[in-house]
Design an enzyme around this catalytic site. Structure first.
Site, mmCIF file in Angstrom:
data_model
loop_
_atom_site.group_PDB
_atom_site.id
_atom_site.type_symbol
_atom_site.label_atom_id
_atom_site.label_comp_id
_atom_site.label_asym_id
_atom_site.label_seq_id
_atom_site.Cartn_x
_atom_site.Cartn_y
_atom_site.Cartn_z
ATOM 1 N N ASP A 18 0.870 -1.172 0.000
ATOM 2 C CA ASP A 18 0.000 0.000 0.000
ATOM 3 C C ASP A 18 0.913 1.230 0.000
ATOM 4 O O ASP A 18 2.126 1.114 0.190
ATOM 5 C CB ASP A 18 -0.876 -0.048 1.255
ATOM 6 N N ASP A 20 -0.400 5.051 1.043
ATOM 7 C CA ASP A 20 -0.768 6.040 2.063
ATOM 8 C C ASP A 20 -0.856 5.390 3.438
ATOM 9 O O ASP A 20 -1.687 4.517 3.674
ATOM 10 C CB ASP A 20 -2.098 6.702 1.693
#
EC number: 3.1.3.21
Length: 250
Positions: A18, A20
């Site tokens: 991922d 953020d």
């Protein structure tokens, strides 16, 4: 019983990240965006959206809470402006740049990105951190269904050549680095082990969501040797907050 062995070594075929909250701490920037977005919309509860939507695609959040503005082109434009408008609020998750650079230095592509952010925003975060983007850089623009649906992580593992192998899971060992419930659920549904990053949520919450190993950040993780014969790379966890004992059998 949780593991206590340190350092802990995992041999994996691929790693999916991922962005953020996992590579960059962008939550303050995104929170500032939501507050500005809601200023002229009395019905829009920015604080509720900030609380509930971390790990979602921005389009999905707007479609749910401000559906009149759910236009993909408009949302892409809004999100693409976040790094420039609010980027001063964002910093690297400690150790992320070093870890990504080590993965980039391997003789074979062994990592991919699968983010709920748009391509424009995610690319700008990587530019800010000066990280070379991996070949498989999957964003909100590349999937029909965002997290918690497994599509983003399935695309990542399939792209790297390690689809789910139900007959022999040991031949397709993929880990997901995540900080948010939606992404954790997506990674688990995609048949991956989850490395929980405790940047956004605490240890107990990440354990409850089913993370297999939990770290404070990336500073305690090293990339070891690549074995061309087994097509595995070693991840070494010098320290961690929690790890399931079944990782030793994986």
């Amino acid at each position: 019983m949780p593991l206590t062995t340190k350092p802990l070594s995992l041999k994996i075929n691929a790693a999916l990240f991922d962005v953020d909250g996992t590579i960059i701490i962008s939550q303050p920037a995104i929170a500032a965006f939501w507050r500005d977005f809601g200023k002229d919309k009395p019905y829009f509860d920015a604080e509720h959206v900030i609380h509930i939507s971390h790990g979602w695609r921005t389009y999905d959040a707007i479609a749910k809470f401000a559906p009149d503005f759910a236009d993909e082109e408009y949302v892409n434009k809004l999100e693409g402006e976040i790094p420039e408008k609010y980027g001063e609020h964002s910093i690297e998750v400690p150790g992320a740049v070093k870890l990504c650079n080590a993965l980039n230095a391997l003789p074979k592509e062994k990592w991919a990105v699968a983010t709920s952010g748009t391509r424009d925003m995610a690319k700008k975060w990587f530019d800010i951190l000066k990280i070379k983007r991996p070949e498989y850089f999957i964003t909100a623009n590349d999937v029909k269904q965002g997290k918690p649906h497994p599509e983003p992580y399935l695309k990542g593992r399939n792209g790297l050549g390690f689809p789910i192998n139900e007959q022999d899971p040991s031949k397709s060992k993929v880990v997901v680095f995540e900080d948010a419930p939606a992404g954790i659920a997506a990674g688990k549904a995609a048949g991956c082990k989850i490395v929980g990053i405790a940047t956004t949520f605490d240890l107990d919450f990440l354990k409850e969501k089913g993370c297999d190993i939990i770290v404070k950040n990336h500073e305690s993780i090293r990339v070891g040797e690549y074995n061309a014969e087994t097509d595995e790379v070693e991840l070494i966890f010098d320290d961690y907050l929690y790890a399931k004992d079944d990782l030793l059998k994986w």
